[in-house]
Design a protein around this motif. Structure first.
Motif, PDB file in Angstrom:
ATOM      1  N   UNK A  59     100.372 -50.018 -63.385  1.00 40.01           N
ATOM      2  CA  UNK A  59     101.771 -50.192 -62.973  1.00 40.01           C
ATOM      3  C   UNK A  59     102.674 -50.586 -64.130  1.00 40.01           C
ATOM      4  N   UNK A  60     102.095 -51.108 -65.212  1.00 41.31           N
ATOM      5  CA  UNK A  60     102.896 -51.568 -66.348  1.00 41.31           C
ATOM      6  C   UNK A  60     102.477 -50.862 -67.628  1.00 41.31           C
ATOM      7  N   UNK A  61     101.820 -49.705 -67.487  1.00 41.76           N
ATOM      8  CA  UNK A  61     101.373 -48.962 -68.653  1.00 41.76           C
ATOM      9  C   UNK A  61     102.516 -48.324 -69.419  1.00 41.76           C
ATOM     10  N   UNK A  62     102.173 -47.727 -70.547  1.00 43.48           N
ATOM     11  CA  UNK A  62     103.192 -47.118 -71.409  1.00 43.48           C
ATOM     12  C   UNK A  62     103.953 -46.012 -70.691  1.00 43.48           C
ATOM     13  N   UNK A  63     103.260 -45.265 -69.841  1.00 43.83           N
ATOM     14  CA  UNK A  63     103.934 -44.170 -69.137  1.00 43.83           C
ATOM     15  C   UNK A  63     105.068 -44.682 -68.266  1.00 43.83           C
ATOM     16  N   UNK A  64     104.862 -45.830 -67.597  1.00 40.86           N
ATOM     17  CA  UNK A  64     105.915 -46.357 -66.745  1.00 40.86           C
ATOM     18  C   UNK A  64     107.021 -47.010 -67.554  1.00 40.86           C
ATOM     19  N   UNK A  65     106.701 -47.524 -68.721  1.00 41.66           N
ATOM     20  CA  UNK A  65     107.770 -48.031 -69.596  1.00 41.66           C
ATOM     21  C   UNK A  65     108.732 -46.901 -69.950  1.00 41.66           C
ATOM     22  N   UNK A  88     111.121 -52.771 -72.014  1.00 40.00           N
ATOM     23  CA  UNK A  88     110.286 -53.796 -71.395  1.00 40.00           C
ATOM     24  C   UNK A  88     110.734 -54.143 -69.983  1.00 40.00           C
ATOM     25  N   UNK A  89     111.585 -53.336 -69.358  1.00 42.04           N
ATOM     26  CA  UNK A  89     112.051 -53.673 -68.014  1.00 42.04           C
ATOM     27  C   UNK A  89     110.945 -53.548 -66.976  1.00 42.04           C
ATOM     28  N   UNK A  90     110.086 -52.547 -67.124  1.00 46.86           N
ATOM     29  CA  UNK A  90     108.941 -52.465 -66.220  1.00 46.86           C
ATOM     30  C   UNK A  90     107.963 -53.599 -66.491  1.00 46.86           C
ATOM     31  N   UNK A  91     107.924 -54.089 -67.716  1.00 47.77           N
ATOM     32  CA  UNK A  91     107.089 -55.255 -68.024  1.00 47.77           C
ATOM     33  C   UNK A  91     107.595 -56.482 -67.268  1.00 47.77           C
ATOM     34  N   UNK A  92     108.903 -56.674 -67.233  1.00 52.41           N
ATOM     35  CA  UNK A  92     109.471 -57.792 -66.480  1.00 52.41           C
ATOM     36  C   UNK A  92     109.153 -57.650 -64.998  1.00 52.41           C
ATOM     37  N   UNK A 125     112.599 -48.200 -57.578  1.00 59.49           N
ATOM     38  CA  UNK A 125     112.632 -47.784 -58.974  1.00 59.49           C
ATOM     39  C   UNK A 125     114.064 -47.774 -59.518  1.00 59.49           C
ATOM     40  N   UNK A 126     115.019 -47.458 -58.645  1.00 57.40           N
ATOM     41  CA  UNK A 126     116.417 -47.486 -59.072  1.00 57.40           C
ATOM     42  C   UNK A 126     116.870 -48.877 -59.463  1.00 57.40           C
ATOM     43  N   UNK A 127     116.365 -49.908 -58.775  1.00 55.08           N
ATOM     44  CA  UNK A 127     116.721 -51.279 -59.145  1.00 55.08           C
ATOM     45  C   UNK A 127     116.209 -51.626 -60.533  1.00 55.08           C
ATOM     46  N   UNK A 128     114.969 -51.252 -60.834  1.00 52.06           N
ATOM     47  CA  UNK A 128     114.419 -51.540 -62.158  1.00 52.06           C
ATOM     48  C   UNK A 128     115.176 -50.751 -63.225  1.00 52.06           C
ATOM     49  N   UNK A 129     115.495 -49.491 -62.927  1.00 52.97           N
ATOM     50  CA  UNK A 129     116.283 -48.702 -63.877  1.00 52.97           C
ATOM     51  C   UNK A 129     117.700 -49.241 -64.018  1.00 52.97           C
ATOM     52  N   UNK A 130     118.247 -49.833 -62.938  1.00 53.58           N
ATOM     53  CA  UNK A 130     119.583 -50.426 -63.007  1.00 53.58           C
ATOM     54  C   UNK A 130     119.613 -51.576 -64.008  1.00 53.58           C
ATOM     55  N   UNK A 131     118.540 -52.349 -64.085  1.00 54.79           N
ATOM     56  CA  UNK A 131     118.494 -53.433 -65.070  1.00 54.79           C
ATOM     57  C   UNK A 131     118.579 -52.884 -66.488  1.00 54.79           C
ATOM     58  N   UNK A 132     117.952 -51.725 -66.726  1.00 53.10           N
ATOM     59  CA  UNK A 132     118.046 -51.088 -68.041  1.00 53.10           C
ATOM     60  C   UNK A 132     119.431 -50.498 -68.262  1.00 53.10           C
ATOM     61  N   UNK A 167     100.485 -55.016 -71.293  1.00 53.70           N
ATOM     62  CA  UNK A 167      99.552 -54.084 -70.652  1.00 53.70           C
ATOM     63  C   UNK A 167      98.109 -54.413 -71.022  1.00 53.70           C
ATOM     64  N   UNK A 168      97.848 -54.614 -72.313  1.00 51.58           N
ATOM     65  CA  UNK A 168      96.476 -54.930 -72.735  1.00 51.58           C
ATOM     66  C   UNK A 168      96.071 -56.337 -72.308  1.00 51.58           C
ATOM     67  N   UNK A 169      97.027 -57.229 -72.159  1.00 51.34           N
ATOM     68  CA  UNK A 169      96.695 -58.569 -71.676  1.00 51.34           C
ATOM     69  C   UNK A 169      96.150 -58.521 -70.255  1.00 51.34           C
ATOM     70  N   UNK A 170      96.839 -57.812 -69.365  1.00 53.81           N
ATOM     71  CA  UNK A 170      96.380 -57.746 -67.973  1.00 53.81           C
ATOM     72  C   UNK A 170      95.171 -56.832 -67.836  1.00 53.81           C
ATOM     73  N   UNK A 171      95.021 -55.875 -68.754  1.00 54.17           N
ATOM     74  CA  UNK A 171      93.889 -54.954 -68.679  1.00 54.17           C
ATOM     75  C   UNK A 171      92.580 -55.650 -69.055  1.00 54.17           C
TER      76      UNK A 171
END
Length: 378
Positions: free
Chosen positions: A286-292, A103-107, A83-90, A174-178
């Protein structure tokens, strides 16, 4: 050209201009200075810059899996690094580029879903069954392309508009994959995503996966620390501070920002692959709004202006997420996370590292006064 040489050339040009009595703008580069790959000399220089405290932290990270339980190693240590790596991108985008992307969790999710579709999963009718050494690079490449496209769409805006555009992209994905069952298997997602077995090791077991996550996290951290000192990184920070002036000097503001999104996408994509292996699945949850929002919370907790802050914020977030259930009801443990986040934002806008810097600054005069008084005593 190294960053020091670039700055020396700019200073020399400015000094010569002042001596002649007429102002001259710094010459714009002939092409966009893309981020330089760290060379052997760059790694040696970075190693020499490590102070005793950083070396102590590095040793502690290496020793940690051998003294902690498998649960703590995998659930706390490995998850914090991923999770630190994904947050590092932000943090790289926000701290050095002045761009806040949700949108980093989206990527990261694009990388995880690409890995599941191209590689092997529980849905044999969907997954193509590519070998891991081909599926992983292609998945990362697709995620980097997605991040570049997100940057191309959002860098022409600033402030709240950038946040809204990236949030809209994340919600759309999120809605696309859902709702797509033929490619992404809908709300169930794609399961049984396991890392390859190399050298006779199960890389999803606690110590091997922690070691893999630590290696990737250190590489991402070193890459960010190197890039921000290159001409590209210096120009990006100049654009963050004053984009109009940098544009007047001849720098392409849009190109630098899009390149920053591409680099951040590379870091988030590697984190997305590791996250898919960690959870052994990738799903809309895994890519929902909460994780964004959680990735933004992690970056702010540690301190957006410090690359290491992303990992510190991830550690605090994972500890709260793992053990807050023992203090409060399972349905309300997010209240504890929100309370901690609110307290840190109120008392230290620069995160935990900013709070630590303020405390150290206050303790330094007191320590100096005690030392002075001890010297005065006979």
């Amino acid at each position: 050209m190294a960053a020091a040489q670039w700055r020396k050339a700019m200073n020399s040009a400015a000094a010569a201009s002042a001596a002649r009595g007429r102002p001259v703008l710094a010459p714009a580069p002939a092409s966009l200075p893309m981020p330089e790959a760290p060379t052997a000399d760059a790694w040696k220089t970075a190693w020499r810059r490590l102070d005793p405290g950083q070396l102590l932290v590095l040793v502690a990270l290496l020793v940690f899996p051998f003294v902690a339980s498998p649960f703590v190693t995998f659930q706390v240590g490995a998850q914090s690094l991923v999770l630190g790596m994904i947050a590092l991108s932000l943090s790289f985008l926000a701290g050095y580029g002045g761009m806040i992307s949700l949108a980093q969790m989206t990527v990261a999710g694009v990388a995880g879903y690409s890995l599941a579709v191209l590689g092997n999963s529980s849905s044999a009718e969907i997954s193509l069954g590519w070998p891991w050494w081909l599926a992983v690079p292609v998945a990362i490449f697709i995620a980097v392309l997605a991040s570049t496209l997100i940057g191309w769409l959002s860098v022409r805006t600033e402030g709240i508009y950038t946040i809204m555009i990236t949030l809209a992209i994340g919600v759309a994905f999120y809605y696309l994959v859902l709702q797509n069952y033929s490619v992404f298997n809908g709300f169930q997602g794609l399961r049984e995503l396991h890392p390859p077995k190399l050298l006779g090791l199960d890389w999803r077991s606690s110590i091997p996966f922690y070691g893999l996550s630590l290696a990737c996290a250190l590489a991402a951290y070193g890459l960010v620390c190197h890039v921000v000192r290159t001409p590209f990184g210096i120009a990006l920070q100049g654009i963050r501070d004053n984009p109009r002036r940098m544009s007047a000097l001849g720098y392409s503001v849009v190109s630098h920002r899009v390149a920053a999104y591409a680099l951040s996408g590379l870091i988030a994509a590697v984190g997305g692959v590791l996250l898919a292996w960690y959870n052994a699945l990738i799903s809309p949850g895994s890519v929902g709004t909460s994780w964004l929002i959680n990735i933004l919370v992690i970056a702010v907790l540690g301190g957006v202006r410090h690359p290491v802050g992303a990992f510190l914020g991830a550690l605090v977030f994972v500890l709260l997420q793992t053990f807050a259930i023992d203090l409060i009801d399972r349905e309300r443990f997010n209240l504890v996370i929100g309370g901690v986040f609110l307290a840190i934002v109120l008392f230290s806008p620069d995160g935990l590292l900013g709070l630590w810097a303020r405390l150290a600054a206050r303790l330094r005069p007191a320590r100096a006064m005690r030392t002075s008084n001890q010297r005065r005593q006979p």
